[in-house]
Design a protein around this motif. Structure first.
Motif, mmCIF file in Angstrom:
data_model
loop_
_atom_site.group_PDB
_atom_site.id
_atom_site.type_symbol
_atom_site.label_atom_id
_atom_site.label_comp_id
_atom_site.label_asym_id
_atom_site.label_seq_id
_atom_site.Cartn_x
_atom_site.Cartn_y
_atom_site.Cartn_z
ATOM 1 N N LEU A 92 -17.292 -13.314 -31.045
ATOM 2 C CA LEU A 92 -17.290 -12.918 -29.637
ATOM 3 C C LEU A 92 -16.999 -11.435 -29.466
ATOM 4 C CD1 LEU A 92 -15.292 -15.963 -28.255
ATOM 5 C CD2 LEU A 92 -17.767 -15.667 -28.354
ATOM 6 N N THR A 93 -16.948 -10.711 -30.576
ATOM 7 C CA THR A 93 -16.646 -9.280 -30.524
ATOM 8 C C THR A 93 -17.891 -8.468 -30.822
ATOM 9 O OG1 THR A 93 -16.072 -9.166 -32.864
ATOM 10 C CG2 THR A 93 -14.295 -9.716 -31.327
ATOM 11 N N GLY A 94 -17.795 -7.177 -30.603
ATOM 12 C CA GLY A 94 -18.894 -6.278 -30.934
ATOM 13 C C GLY A 94 -19.768 -5.966 -29.742
ATOM 14 N N PRO A 95 -20.861 -5.272 -30.005
ATOM 15 C CA PRO A 95 -21.757 -4.852 -28.924
ATOM 16 C C PRO A 95 -22.321 -6.043 -28.151
ATOM 17 C CG PRO A 95 -22.346 -3.785 -30.998
ATOM 18 C CD PRO A 95 -21.314 -4.821 -31.311
ATOM 19 N N LEU A 96 -22.560 -5.818 -26.880
ATOM 20 C CA LEU A 96 -23.130 -6.839 -26.012
ATOM 21 C C LEU A 96 -24.603 -6.549 -25.769
ATOM 22 C CD1 LEU A 96 -20.304 -7.054 -23.319
ATOM 23 C CD2 LEU A 96 -20.612 -8.519 -25.331
ATOM 24 N N THR A 97 -25.347 -7.605 -25.461
ATOM 25 C CA THR A 97 -26.747 -7.468 -25.081
ATOM 26 C C THR A 97 -27.039 -8.457 -23.962
ATOM 27 O OG1 THR A 97 -29.002 -7.311 -25.934
ATOM 28 C CG2 THR A 97 -27.659 -9.107 -26.785
ATOM 29 N N ARG A 98 -27.967 -8.119 -23.115
ATOM 30 C CA ARG A 98 -28.322 -9.000 -21.996
ATOM 31 C C ARG A 98 -29.408 -9.961 -22.456
ATOM 32 N NH1 ARG A 98 -26.733 -9.963 -17.307
ATOM 33 N NH2 ARG A 98 -25.335 -8.195 -17.272
ATOM 34 N N ARG A 107 -27.642 -13.184 -18.817
ATOM 35 C CA ARG A 107 -26.207 -12.997 -18.985
ATOM 36 C C ARG A 107 -25.957 -12.122 -20.197
ATOM 37 N NH1 ARG A 107 -24.476 -19.159 -20.497
ATOM 38 N NH2 ARG A 107 -22.950 -18.660 -22.073
ATOM 39 N N GLU A 108 -24.859 -11.413 -20.164
ATOM 40 C CA GLU A 108 -24.490 -10.507 -21.231
ATOM 41 C C GLU A 108 -23.659 -11.257 -22.267
ATOM 42 O OE1 GLU A 108 -22.082 -6.937 -20.295
ATOM 43 O OE2 GLU A 108 -23.993 -5.918 -20.691
ATOM 44 N N PRO A 110 -22.298 -11.254 -26.702
ATOM 45 C CA PRO A 110 -22.182 -10.513 -27.957
ATOM 46 C C PRO A 110 -23.454 -10.673 -28.789
ATOM 47 C CG PRO A 110 -20.191 -11.784 -27.550
ATOM 48 C CD PRO A 110 -21.216 -12.239 -26.553
ATOM 49 N N GLU A 111 -23.864 -9.599 -29.449
ATOM 50 C CA GLU A 111 -25.089 -9.635 -30.254
ATOM 51 C C GLU A 111 -25.035 -10.710 -31.337
ATOM 52 O OE1 GLU A 111 -25.580 -5.617 -31.696
ATOM 53 O OE2 GLU A 111 -26.675 -5.042 -29.871
ATOM 54 N N LYS A 112 -23.859 -10.978 -31.887
ATOM 55 C CA LYS A 112 -23.734 -11.998 -32.936
ATOM 56 C C LYS A 112 -24.106 -13.380 -32.398
ATOM 57 C CE LYS A 112 -20.020 -9.370 -35.019
ATOM 58 N NZ LYS A 112 -18.604 -9.156 -34.837
ATOM 59 N N ILE A 113 -23.717 -13.674 -31.176
ATOM 60 C CA ILE A 113 -24.042 -14.964 -30.561
ATOM 61 C C ILE A 113 -25.548 -15.048 -30.316
ATOM 62 C CG2 ILE A 113 -23.718 -16.369 -28.479
ATOM 63 C CD1 ILE A 113 -21.270 -16.267 -30.424
ATOM 64 N N VAL A 114 -26.137 -13.953 -29.866
ATOM 65 C CA VAL A 114 -27.579 -13.911 -29.603
ATOM 66 C C VAL A 114 -28.351 -14.106 -30.910
ATOM 67 C CG1 VAL A 114 -29.473 -12.491 -28.715
ATOM 68 C CG2 VAL A 114 -27.248 -12.471 -27.567
ATOM 69 N N ALA A 115 -27.859 -13.524 -31.997
ATOM 70 C CA ALA A 115 -28.506 -13.682 -33.300
ATOM 71 C C ALA A 115 -28.437 -15.136 -33.774
ATOM 72 C CB ALA A 115 -27.865 -12.753 -34.327
ATOM 73 N N LEU A 116 -27.280 -15.767 -33.634
ATOM 74 C CA LEU A 116 -27.163 -17.186 -34.013
ATOM 75 C C LEU A 116 -28.114 -18.050 -33.187
ATOM 76 C CD1 LEU A 116 -23.354 -17.771 -34.601
ATOM 77 C CD2 LEU A 116 -25.207 -18.229 -36.210
ATOM 78 N N ASP A 117 -28.188 -17.769 -31.906
ATOM 79 C CA ASP A 117 -29.103 -18.501 -31.029
ATOM 80 C C ASP A 117 -30.550 -18.313 -31.490
ATOM 81 O OD1 ASP A 117 -29.894 -19.926 -28.522
ATOM 82 O OD2 ASP A 117 -30.716 -17.943 -28.022
ATOM 83 N N ALA A 118 -30.936 -17.084 -31.842
ATOM 84 C CA ALA A 118 -32.300 -16.816 -32.304
ATOM 85 C C ALA A 118 -32.586 -17.581 -33.592
ATOM 86 C CB ALA A 118 -32.501 -15.318 -32.518
ATOM 87 N N TYR A 119 -31.611 -17.636 -34.486
ATOM 88 C CA TYR A 119 -31.797 -18.374 -35.735
ATOM 89 C C TYR A 119 -31.944 -19.871 -35.469
ATOM 90 C CZ TYR A 119 -30.958 -20.339 -40.332
ATOM 91 O OH TYR A 119 -31.077 -21.063 -41.511
#
Length: 128
Positions: A92-98, A107-108, A110-119
Motif C-alpha cells: 500500500l506504499t509507494g507512488p500512486l496511479t489513477r 480511483r487512485e 498504489p502502483e503495486k496494487i495496480v500491477a497485481l491487478d494487471a497480473y
C-alpha cells in the motif's frame, strides 16, 4: 464521447507503465501470494483459484472486488471459506496511479496494487 476518449487515454498511460504492468505484478505475486494461492494461482482447499475470478463473476473480471481485496478496503472480511486475506502493508506504499473503473469512475491506488491487478487479469481463463 469525450469521457470515452479520456478513459482510453488513462488506460493507455496505466497500461504502458512498467511499474503497473502484468510483469511487475507477476514479481509481486511471487513474493507475496504464492504461499497461499500457489505458483499457478489456482489456490487450494482454503483459498480461491485466482485464474477463475472472471468465470465466477459471470465472465467479466471483477476488478473492483479484486482491488478492494488487494488495497485493503475490504480488510478483515473473509476472503474464502472463512480465511482472511493477509495484510501486506508495504504493498500500500509507494507512488500512486489513477485507475479507471468499469463504472466510468476512477480511483487512485498504489502502483503495486495496480500491477497485481494487471497480473491477475492476465491469468483469467474464460471471460475477460
Amino acid at each position: 464521447m469525450m469521457r470515452l476518449i479520456a478513459l482510453v487515454s488513462l488506460l493507455a498511460v496505466v497500461a504502458c507503465s512498467p511499474t503497473t504492468s502484468p510483469q511487475a505484478g507477476r514479481s509481486l505475486f511471487a513474493q507475496n501470494c504464492v504461499q497461499c494461492h500457489g505458483t499457478d494461482a489456482t489456490g487450494g482447499d482454503a483459498v480461491p483459484d485466482l485464474t477463475g475470478l472472471a468465470l465466477r463473476a459471470g465472465g467479466t473480471y471483477p476488478q473492483t472486488l479484486v482491488l478492494n481485496k488487494l488495497d485493503g478496503y475490504a480488510r478483515g472480511q473473509a476472503a474464502y471459506a472463512g480465511v482472511e486475506m493477509p495484510q501486506f502493508g508495504y504493498l500500500l506504499t509507494g507512488p500512486l496511479t489513477r485507475v479507471p473503473l468499469a463504472d466510468g469512475l476512477s480511483r487512485e491506488l498504489p502502483e503495486k496494487i495496480v500491477a497485481l491487478d494487471a497480473y491477475l487479469r492476465s491469468l483469467q481463463r474464460g471471460g475477460n
